[in-house]
Scaffold this motif. Structure first.
Motif, PDB file in Angstrom:
ATOM      1  N   CYS A 179       0.908  -0.872   0.818  1.00  0.00           N
ATOM      2  CA  CYS A 179       0.060  -0.144   0.081  1.00  0.00           C
ATOM      3  C   CYS A 179       1.198   1.609   0.092  1.00  0.00           C
ATOM      4  CB  CYS A 179      -1.198   0.382   1.130  1.00  0.00           C
ATOM      5  SG  CYS A 179      -2.463   0.883   1.139  1.00  0.00           S
ATOM      6  N   SER A 180       1.744   1.075   0.477  1.00  0.00           N
ATOM      7  CA  SER A 180       3.035   2.567   0.492  1.00  0.00           C
ATOM      8  C   SER A 180       4.325   2.038   0.373  1.00  0.00           C
ATOM      9  CB  SER A 180       2.522   3.243   2.099  1.00  0.00           C
ATOM     10  OG  SER A 180       3.247   1.590   3.136  1.00  0.00           O
ATOM     11  N   PRO A 236       5.320   7.514   0.322  1.00  0.00           N
ATOM     12  CA  PRO A 236       4.081   8.390   1.025  1.00  0.00           C
ATOM     13  C   PRO A 236       2.726   7.076   0.152  1.00  0.00           C
ATOM     14  CG  PRO A 236       5.499   9.187  -0.119  1.00  0.00           C
ATOM     15  CD  PRO A 236       5.838   8.210  -0.254  1.00  0.00           C
ATOM     16  N   GLN A 237       1.950   7.009   2.095  1.00  0.00           N
ATOM     17  CA  GLN A 237       0.759   6.883   2.200  1.00  0.00           C
ATOM     18  C   GLN A 237       0.523   7.005   0.822  1.00  0.00           C
ATOM     19  OE1 GLN A 237      -0.721   3.840   2.825  1.00  0.00           O
ATOM     20  NE2 GLN A 237      -1.684   4.168   4.581  1.00  0.00           N
ATOM     21  N   ALA A 238      -0.897   6.457  -0.585  1.00  0.00           N
ATOM     22  CA  ALA A 238      -1.584   6.636  -1.457  1.00  0.00           C
ATOM     23  C   ALA A 238      -2.276   8.021  -1.124  1.00  0.00           C
ATOM     24  CB  ALA A 238      -2.218   5.384  -1.792  1.00  0.00           C
ATOM     25  N   ILE A 239      -2.906   8.488  -0.592  1.00  0.00           N
ATOM     26  CA  ILE A 239      -3.887   9.235  -0.355  1.00  0.00           C
ATOM     27  C   ILE A 239      -2.278  10.550  -0.915  1.00  0.00           C
ATOM     28  CG2 ILE A 239      -3.529   9.820   1.633  1.00  0.00           C
ATOM     29  CD1 ILE A 239      -6.274  10.463  -0.033  1.00  0.00           C
ATOM     30  N   GLY A 240      -1.798  10.330  -0.105  1.00  0.00           N
ATOM     31  CA  GLY A 240      -0.438  11.809  -0.962  1.00  0.00           C
ATOM     32  C   GLY A 240       0.040  11.773  -1.973  1.00  0.00           C
ATOM     33  N   VAL A 241       0.385   9.868  -2.845  1.00  0.00           N
ATOM     34  CA  VAL A 241       0.925   9.615  -3.808  1.00  0.00           C
ATOM     35  C   VAL A 241      -0.705  10.508  -5.106  1.00  0.00           C
ATOM     36  CG1 VAL A 241       1.496   7.743  -5.934  1.00  0.00           C
ATOM     37  CG2 VAL A 241       1.411   7.807  -3.317  1.00  0.00           C
ATOM     38  N   ALA A 242      -1.812  10.332  -4.706  1.00  0.00           N
ATOM     39  CA  ALA A 242      -2.604  11.205  -5.009  1.00  0.00           C
ATOM     40  C   ALA A 242      -2.574  12.752  -5.240  1.00  0.00           C
ATOM     41  CB  ALA A 242      -4.438  11.131  -4.867  1.00  0.00           C
ATOM     42  N   LEU A 250      -0.689  -7.321  -3.162  1.00  0.00           N
ATOM     43  CA  LEU A 250      -2.054  -6.263  -2.668  1.00  0.00           C
ATOM     44  C   LEU A 250      -2.631  -4.776  -2.903  1.00  0.00           C
ATOM     45  CD1 LEU A 250      -2.920  -8.979   0.449  1.00  0.00           C
ATOM     46  CD2 LEU A 250      -2.924  -9.196  -2.016  1.00  0.00           C
ATOM     47  N   SER A 251      -2.130  -4.441  -4.339  1.00  0.00           N
ATOM     48  CA  SER A 251      -2.362  -3.037  -4.207  1.00  0.00           C
ATOM     49  C   SER A 251      -2.525  -2.791  -5.952  1.00  0.00           C
ATOM     50  CB  SER A 251      -1.763  -2.123  -3.677  1.00  0.00           C
ATOM     51  OG  SER A 251      -2.112  -0.934  -3.507  1.00  0.00           O
TER      52      SER A 251
END
Length: 795
Positions: A111-112, A123-129, A157-158
């Motif tokens: 996930c990160s 970075p966590q996905a919301i940051g990648v976005a 698993l992502s």
């Protein structure tokens, strides 16, 4: 040791034979027990003893083979070389001591980044976005693929393709935000990076959670989602459809929740009719952890485990994770009772075997242990992490105090996230997730499910010396930094307030690093199953803000969080607010660089930022009749507008749109048009900006959103320089599901807007789609192309 010798002339053992023939040949040789084993899984620690592979334990767990090994890296505290050795030992046992010598797929959480003790933490996905840069996400996934393959794992698993419009939901941080187009672009890029050019070198991507998981009732984890068919198709299914059709997605994970009374793991219409029948998906559907049994124990949809197994397999759930439970004896009994057919069993097993052949595992089941050190957390991977972290930071507010000027005096650094690197990491980082294993050991369960973790399994909490924000600022400012913790993230003690206030009063500026602690345990405030009823800062952090602001010293708030957070006082009274999300192992450096102006902030919000939970859901793409209270407009006690809109983000270099035009005013359905935009950097330093293209269909046979994102481009320009962007917009992107629920591109007018956020945009023009007035049949398109070129200096 028993040495298995494959039958001479067996087609499945011939690497030159077509994969389909190899699958059919192997399947015909398998017993039912061996077939069932391919649909199951086992925790890596179940075959370990004292951190080493145990052949004795393996003889029980692996005697008939195995479909998946669960998290050699992510469910142990093994270092990278040890992970590779264990993975090799497991494969060696399967290849040499089982009857048919079928290797296993090792899956991990990504996930990160690869959730491993020595893996790069992105970075966590919301940051990648928030980077709005899909190519950067592809590079991130490519780095993950390299590290996974080096350690001996084959399925990640992502990506999380859940569209989320309720930030109370704890897993908001794992997503790419509220907009289906942005989620799809980021997801497609990640899948391409992870799966590579072919699976012989790649890693299977697993898009999750199919589907609507992020639209849960009350923002509560595993709660039902209430999604009418058109909304389900146009918003929540859309990113998954793009992933399958554009990126060749190889695996899907079903969601824990239910849709209209049907749990997703038993939803034949979703898993077979839509996913496979309509979209042509040929990969595997894997269960979320323990979710097959949940059809019985959680949803009460099946009367027992046997019925749960039958419902899941017939619906299209191929593999049970994380450990074989319902797909063992219970599924065998369901087969005996004709609740599920042998043909459905063979179909699922064939898909698992196909993946193993395409991954090259029969020919190359082992990894080169000598090469692990140079492939894991390599410098080039750290550079991708840093670039991503820099571009993920969203400057929400700035009254001119940022960037902090060199020699501008002392800085009071305050807050629970200022000197704790652990707090910079997302819920599926190794350091965060290993805590859940420790809690699971204490409670004899994980995710509410009973499980046993061996007493001899070493579980070590560690951030391995990652720098904190304090470390990064002191490295640049030295003794000009005066640190005071102030308070904890979630505890209610105010014992540190006096020290924090004194530090702020004596400083020229106060930097408050506040927010969340991500994870899955009760100590966490964001992450899986860490849903909240408030978006104010947890604990007494809001009170700390008030106390520091009261000193009169200018305050910069840095929010390290997994969701939009912070009350009115913080956002109104702080001189600047920087959203850092959960920026990973290089996050402290990125934060320091942005605060000091070494890097120009350029992140954009992938999710609308509510003023309070009373506004939820608040999102930019609402219908014409939504987004306001008719007829007065606002709430009695609050504006209806978000605190910060979707796409918002400030920088130190101001950009303007000089021109936005369409290359034609009429286009035939099925063709495309171009939108030409010129932007200028009118500041005195180089910068980056994200140009966003929106459309609006003002009159259609079903109501449409007020705005829909259809393209975007990240551009860079030096001081006083201009950039030209040409968006190619296919009309196949502009359709919707009509009243008959068929995808349709209607004739009529389309309005086009370009801007730097969803509420600061320029009208580019209107064009008309022409063609057969009786609903022209146009193939759906998921995106267009974008070209960027540098021009002369701005005027």
């Amino acid at each position: 040791m028993t040495i298995v010798r494959r039958e001479s002339g067996a087609i499945y053992a011939d690497p030159a034979a077509p994969v389909g023939e190899r699958v059919a040949d192997l399947l015909a040789r398998m017993t039912r027990e061996e077939k069932l084993a391919q649909l199951g899984s086992a925790w890596a620690f179940s075959v370990l003893e004292g951190g080493r592979f145990s052949a004795e334990r393996a003889r029980t767990v692996l005697r008939h083979g195995l479909g998946h090994v669960t998290r050699v890296a992510g469910a142990t505290s093994l270092k990278a070389l040890q992970v590779a050795r264990v993975a090799n030992a497991i494969q060696r046992f399967l290849m040499t001591e089982t009857r048919l010598g079928i290797p296993a797929i090792v899956h991990e959480e990504v996930c990160s980044g690869l959730m491993a003790r020595e893996g790069t933490i992105f970075p966590q996905a919301i940051g990648v976005a928030s980077t709005w840069e899909p190519e950067l996400n592809r590079r991130l996934a490519d780095a993950v693929r390299t590290q996974m393959r080096a350690m001996g794992s084959h399925q990640g698993l992502s990506p999380v393709l859940d569209v989320v419009r309720d930030p109370r939901w704890g897993r908001t941080e794992e997503t790419y935000g509220e907009d289906p187009y942005l989620v799809a672009r980021m997801g497609v890029a990640f899948i391409r990076g992870l799966q590579g050019a072919s699976l012989t070198e790649g890693v299977i991507a697993t898009a999750k959670h199919f589907v609507g998981y992020g639209a849960s009732e009350g923002g509560l984890n595993w709660a039902p989602a209430h999604l009418p068919p058109r909304l389900l198709r146009e918003v929540y299914l859309y990113p998954f459809e793009a992933a399958v059709r554009e990126a060749g997605l190889e695996s899907v994970m079903a969601g824990y929740h239910e849709l209209d009374g049907i749990p997703c793991h038993a939803n034949r219409e979703l898993l077979r009719d839509v996913l496979r029948g309509e979209w042509g998906f040929t990969g595997t559907v894997v269960s979320d952890y323990f979710a097959v049994d949940h059809l019985h124990s959680y949803h009460h949809f099946a009367e027992d485990k046997q019925r749960a197994a039958a419902l899941a397999l017939t619906a299209g759930t191929d593999v049970e994770l994380p450990a074989t439970d319902a797909y063992a004896g219970a599924l065998a009994r369901a087969l005996d009772a004709d609740e599920v057919g042998e043909g459905e069993l063979d179909e699922a097993v064939s898909r698992v075997l196909r993946h193993k052949f395409e991954l090259g595992l029969f020919e190359n089941p082992y990894v080169d242990e000598a090469a692990v050190a140079v492939a894991v957390n390599a410098e080039r991977h750290q550079e991708v992490a840093l670039e991503t972290a820099r571009r993920s930071l969203v400057l929400l507010k700035n009254d001119g105090i940022l960037p902090l000027r060199p020699g501008a005096g002392t800085v009071a650094l305050i807050g629970p996230n200022a000197d704790d690197a652990r707090h910079l990491l997302g819920d599926y980082s190794f350091a965060a997730h290993v805590e859940s294993l420790l809690q699971a050991r204490e409670r004899q369960g994980l995710l509410g499910q009973t499980m046993t973790i061996p007493d001899d399994l070493e579980i070590e909490e560690s951030t391995d010396g990652l720098p904190s924000v304090r470390d990064a600022l002191v490295a640049r400012l030295g003794d000009r930094v005066r640190y005071a913790r102030g308070c904890d993230v979630i505890d209610t003690s105010r014992d540190g307030f006096d020290e924090a206030v004194a530090a702020a009063a004596a400083a020229d500026v106060a930097v408050l690093v506040l927010g969340d602690r991500s994870g899955l345990t009760t100590r966490a405030t964001t992450g899986e199953s860490r849903d909240r009823s408030s978006l104010e800062l947890p604990g007494v952090q809001e009170d700390l803000v008030r106390a520091v602001v009261a000193t009169g010293t200018p305050v910069v708030a840095v929010l390290v969080a997994g969701r939009p957070v912070g009350g009115d006082f913080l956002h109104e009274k702080c001189a600047a607010v920087l959203m850092a999300w959960l920026p990973g192992q290089t996050g402290a450096q990125a934060i320091a660089e942005v605060l000091l102006g070494e890097v120009n902030p350029s992140g954009k919000l992938p999710i609308s930022y509510p003023r309070s939970v009373g506004q939820i859901p608040v999102f930019y793409g609402h219908k014409v009749s939504g987004g306001r209270s008719h007829w007065h407009g606002d709430y009695v006690d609050s504006p209806v507008s978000p605190r910060y809109c979707f796409g918002h983000g400030l920088g130190y270099a101001p950009f303007v749109i000089e021109q936005a035009t369409l290359d034609r005013t009429e286009v035939t359905a099925g063709d495309s048009l171009a939108v030409e935009v010129t932007v200028a950097n009118i500041g005195d330093r180089a910068g980056e900006e994200v140009v966003q293209l929106y459309i609006r269909d003002p009159q259609a046979t079903v109501t449409r959103p007020v705005l829909e994102l259809k393209s975007f481009a990240r551009v860079s320009a030096g001081a006083g320089r201009r950039t030209a962007i040409r968006f190619h917009l296919p009309t196949g992107q502009l359709g919707f599901y009509a009243r008959d629920m068929n995808y349709t591109v209607e004739t009529g007018h389309i309005e086009v807007y370009v801007g730097f956020s969803s509420d600061t945009h320029t009208f580019a023009g209107t064009f008309t789609i022409t063609g057969d007035a009786d609903r022209p049949k146009v193939q759906k398109a998921y995106t267009g192309t974008v070209s960027v070129s540098q021009l002369t200096s701005a005027t």
